[in-house]
Motif scaffolding. Structure first.
Motif, PDB file in Angstrom:
ATOM      1  N   TRP A   1       0.759  -1.525   0.328  1.00  0.00           N
ATOM      2  CA  TRP A   1       0.020   0.108   0.034  1.00  0.00           C
ATOM      3  C   TRP A   1       0.872   1.391   0.002  1.00  0.00           C
ATOM      4  O   TRP A   1       0.222   2.744  -0.904  1.00  0.00           O
ATOM      5  CB  TRP A   1      -0.408  -0.323   0.809  1.00  0.00           C
ATOM      6  N   SER A   2       1.774   1.188   0.604  1.00  0.00           N
ATOM      7  CA  SER A   2       2.446   2.243   1.015  1.00  0.00           C
ATOM      8  C   SER A   2       3.253   2.851  -0.492  1.00  0.00           C
ATOM      9  O   SER A   2       3.114   3.940  -1.093  1.00  0.00           O
ATOM     10  CB  SER A   2       4.526   2.188   1.281  1.00  0.00           C
ATOM     11  N   LYS A   3       3.591   1.719  -1.487  1.00  0.00           N
ATOM     12  CA  LYS A   3       4.315   1.957  -2.859  1.00  0.00           C
ATOM     13  C   LYS A   3       3.154   2.886  -3.455  1.00  0.00           C
ATOM     14  O   LYS A   3       3.384   3.155  -4.520  1.00  0.00           O
ATOM     15  CB  LYS A   3       4.827   0.397  -3.586  1.00  0.00           C
ATOM     16  N   ALA A   4       1.766   1.857  -3.341  1.00  0.00           N
ATOM     17  CA  ALA A   4       0.406   2.235  -3.876  1.00  0.00           C
ATOM     18  C   ALA A   4       0.292   4.448  -3.761  1.00  0.00           C
ATOM     19  O   ALA A   4      -0.368   4.805  -4.890  1.00  0.00           O
ATOM     20  CB  ALA A   4      -0.248   1.758  -4.277  1.00  0.00           C
ATOM     21  N   ILE A   5       0.739   4.507  -3.083  1.00  0.00           N
ATOM     22  CA  ILE A   5       0.442   6.197  -2.356  1.00  0.00           C
ATOM     23  C   ILE A   5       1.299   6.746  -3.442  1.00  0.00           C
ATOM     24  O   ILE A   5       0.683   8.052  -3.298  1.00  0.00           O
ATOM     25  CB  ILE A   5       0.377   5.583  -0.667  1.00  0.00           C
ATOM     26  N   LYS A   6       2.669   6.296  -2.983  1.00  0.00           N
ATOM     27  CA  LYS A   6       3.324   7.365  -3.517  1.00  0.00           C
ATOM     28  C   LYS A   6       2.432   7.671  -5.010  1.00  0.00           C
ATOM     29  O   LYS A   6       3.068   8.150  -5.977  1.00  0.00           O
ATOM     30  CB  LYS A   6       5.034   6.404  -3.974  1.00  0.00           C
ATOM     31  N   LEU A   7       2.235   6.136  -5.887  1.00  0.00           N
ATOM     32  CA  LEU A   7       1.558   6.402  -7.403  1.00  0.00           C
ATOM     33  C   LEU A   7       0.498   7.392  -8.029  1.00  0.00           C
ATOM     34  O   LEU A   7       0.578   7.860  -8.422  1.00  0.00           O
ATOM     35  CB  LEU A   7       1.356   4.255  -7.900  1.00  0.00           C
TER      36      LEU A   7
END
Length: 254
Positions: free
Chosen positions: A164-170
């Motif tokens: 989820w943290s990488k998805a939020i960066k996207l």
């Protein structure tokens, strides 16, 4: 052009209609005449138990139409995923990764779409999870800032493996030039609830409302599951479920 489209729309079966979905934008007027031949060939070829992808691509490209050397890999992925031919799509992904050629951005997006569809129903293998992370690192190293479509595909694939943290960066990348889609917000919110990140989920619900992106069912389902999982007493569950029912958050069904 209109007569060609009309013939395709009136044709028996769904493959003629798919030809338009995949190839309509930006294609010359002559494409529609041959599009069904190309897609009919793909359908018959991938139903063969002994698939030789190089032969399939060569035969496909020998048929006149909108599928060409530049888009053939991406179109094959899209066709197989649309028709839920996931085993064939997996096989094709392995073929591309084992070749000496660089995998195109369109093909990587196709592979990410495949992982998302598979991950919605079942846990991905360790190799598939690692492949998503490798694609994430590769794309960011190569492009720094990703285009909208690639961000969306990558975000969805990351969410099915709970990154989820990488998805939020996207989401932040998308916001640089556009607004995230209903689906992007909803899958991130669902993933946050699934990982017991309620505070963050509520923050992104508010962001989706501010951006006029109504939540899809997947977000509400994960919100309900979180409440049922988190609270033991029925009256407490009812209290928080009523908050969902009484909320003013818009719903998007698409």
């Amino acid at each position: 052009m209109l007569s060609t489209i009309s013939r395709l729309l009136l044709a028996q079966g769904s493959y003629a209609r798919q030809s338009l979905r995949f190839l309509y934008h930006g294609t010359p007027a002559t494409v529609g005449k041959y599009a069904t031949e190309q897609f009919t060939y793909i359908k018959s070829a991938i139903e063969n138990n002994q698939i030789d992808w190089e032969d399939i691509k060569n035969n496909l490209l020998s048929i006149q139409g909108g599928i060409n050397q530049k888009n053939v890999d991406a179109v094959l992925f899209k066709f197989m995923i649309y028709n839920k031919k996931y085993d064939a799509a997996r096989s094709f992904g392995q073929h591309l990764k084992s070749s000496n050629n660089e995998v195109s951005l369109g093909s990587l997006n196709g592979l990410l779409s495949l992982y998302y569809e598979l991950g919605k129903e079942n846990n991905l293998s360790k190799e598939e999870k690692l492949d998503i992370l490798n694609i994430y690192n590769y794309l960011h190293d190569k492009y720094k800032v990703l285009d909208f479509l690639t961000c969306e595909h990558l975000l969805h694939a990351l969410c099915v493996i709970n990154e989820w943290s990488k998805a939020i960066k996207l989401l932040d990348d998308i916001n640089l030039s556009s607004k995230p889609s209903h689906s992007a917000y909803s899958i991130v919110i669902a993933t946050l609830f699934r990982n017991n990140k309620k505070k963050m989920a509520m923050e992104f619900i508010q962001k989706s409302v501010n951006n006029k992106r109504g939540l899809q069912d997947i977000a509400y389902d994960a919100w309900i599951d979180y409440i049922l999982r988190k609270y033991k007493q029925n009256d407490t569950k009812a209290k928080y479920l009523n908050e969902i029912v009484g909320s003013a958050y818009p719903v998007n069904k698409t």
